[in-house]
Enzyme design. Structure first.
Site, short mmCIF file in Angstrom:
data_model
loop_
_atom_site.label_atom_id
_atom_site.label_comp_id
_atom_site.label_asym_id
_atom_site.label_seq_id
_atom_site.Cartn_x
_atom_site.Cartn_y
_atom_site.Cartn_z
CE LYS A 1 -14.04 -6.78 3.64
NZ LYS A 1 -12.74 -6.40 3.06
CG HIS B 1 -1.94 -1.03 1.30
ND1 HIS B 1 -2.12 -1.86 2.39
CD2 HIS B 1 -2.88 -1.41 0.40
CE1 HIS B 1 -3.13 -2.69 2.15
NE2 HIS B 1 -3.61 -2.44 0.95
NE ARG C 1 -2.49 -7.60 -4.75
CZ ARG C 1 -3.25 -8.15 -3.83
NH1 ARG C 1 -2.79 -8.32 -2.61
NH2 ARG C 1 -4.47 -8.56 -4.10
CB SER D 1 -4.29 -6.69 4.27
OG SER D 1 -3.86 -5.45 3.81
O1 PNS Z 1 -8.95 -2.99 -0.02
P1 PNS Z 1 -10.18 -3.57 -0.64
O2 PNS Z 1 -10.97 -4.34 0.39
O3 PNS Z 1 -9.90 -4.37 -1.88
O4 PNS Z 1 -11.08 -2.30 -1.08
C1 PNS Z 1 -12.32 -2.51 -1.70
C2 PNS Z 1 -13.09 -1.19 -1.77
C3 PNS Z 1 -13.18 -0.54 -0.41
C4 PNS Z 1 -12.40 -0.24 -2.71
C5 PNS Z 1 -14.51 -1.53 -2.33
O5 PNS Z 1 -15.07 -2.55 -1.57
C6 PNS Z 1 -15.44 -0.34 -2.30
O6 PNS Z 1 -15.30 0.56 -3.11
N1 PNS Z 1 -16.38 -0.32 -1.33
C7 PNS Z 1 -17.29 0.78 -1.10
C8 PNS Z 1 -18.71 0.42 -1.56
C9 PNS Z 1 -18.84 0.59 -3.06
O7 PNS Z 1 -18.61 1.64 -3.62
N2 PNS Z 1 -19.25 -0.51 -3.72
C10 PNS Z 1 -19.42 -0.57 -5.15
C11 PNS Z 1 -18.11 -0.90 -5.83
S1 PNS Z 1 -18.30 -1.01 -7.57
#
Ligand code: PNS
Length: 188
Positions: free
Chosen positions: A43, A19, A92, A130
């Protein structure tokens, strides 16, 4: 010239050197970068949002144009709220691509004015996540060079407390209902 503000949304549970690598790369090409931690009540994270925020703030204190924030709800709504034009995400390996593409296209459908920009972290972090960091730390493996020292220390503290609970030292014999790692879901 228009200034470009980007958000880098994610769970960051915990933040890793991967990150940080991406934050550094992003800080070089965007005028402003907001690392945005998702507050997701569904979560079951290892670290609270407040802890993650503190760790990320310490990790990014050397970057003038990087800040840390938290958000709930849709990423696109948050981006609009802070007047960002870009969503930064890391890729990645090919295995990330499908999920990231789906999310980027859905975000574009929701908000066509926002662009998702993908960046690749250094190769040495291409296998780092993570989830794996949590698992390795919980099982007593070395996470040296995978996370900043501060995060390693916080992980060790958390895991020591969990082990004390498991052995009944802190709870007078009472075990926690379920180890966090079992109920936690998926990914990064
Ligand atoms: O680090 P992560 O868990 O891969 O991040 C995922 C994240 C937070 C970017 C994604 O889950 C997200 O954008 N969540 C917010 C809700 C949202 O906008 N959902 C629609 C995504 S198309």
């Amino acid at each position: 010239m228009k200034r470009i503000k980007a958000i880098y949304p994610g769970s960051f549970d915990p933040p890793t050197n991967g990150h940080l690598d991406l934050i550094e790369r992003g800080s070089k090409i965007f005028d402003e970068l907001v690392v945005a931690i998702l507050r997701n009540p569904e979560k079951d994270p290892l670290f609270s949002v407040a802890d993650r925020r503190k760790m990320l703030e310490a990790m990014t204190s050397g970057f003038d144009n990087v800040s840390v924030d938290t958000f709930a709800g849709l990423t696109v709504d948050y981006a609009l709220q802070v007047e960002a034009r870009v969503i930064l995400r890391g890729i990645r390996a090919i295995s990330d691509y499908e999920y990231e593409l789906q999310m980027a296209l859905m975000n574009r459908k929701l908000q066509p004015g926002l662009e998702t920009v993908f960046m690749m972290p250094a190769e040495k972090y291409s296998y780092l996540s993570s989830r794996l960091v949590r698992e390795i730390a919980e099982l007593g493996g070395s996470i040296d060079c995978l996370v900043p020292e501060l995060v390693e220390q916080k992980l060790r503290e958390k895991i020591d407390v969990a082990h004390k609970f498991e052995s009944g030292e802190q709870s007078g014999g009472k075990m926690p209902s379920e180890p966090k790692s079992k109920s936690r879901k998926k990914k990064l």
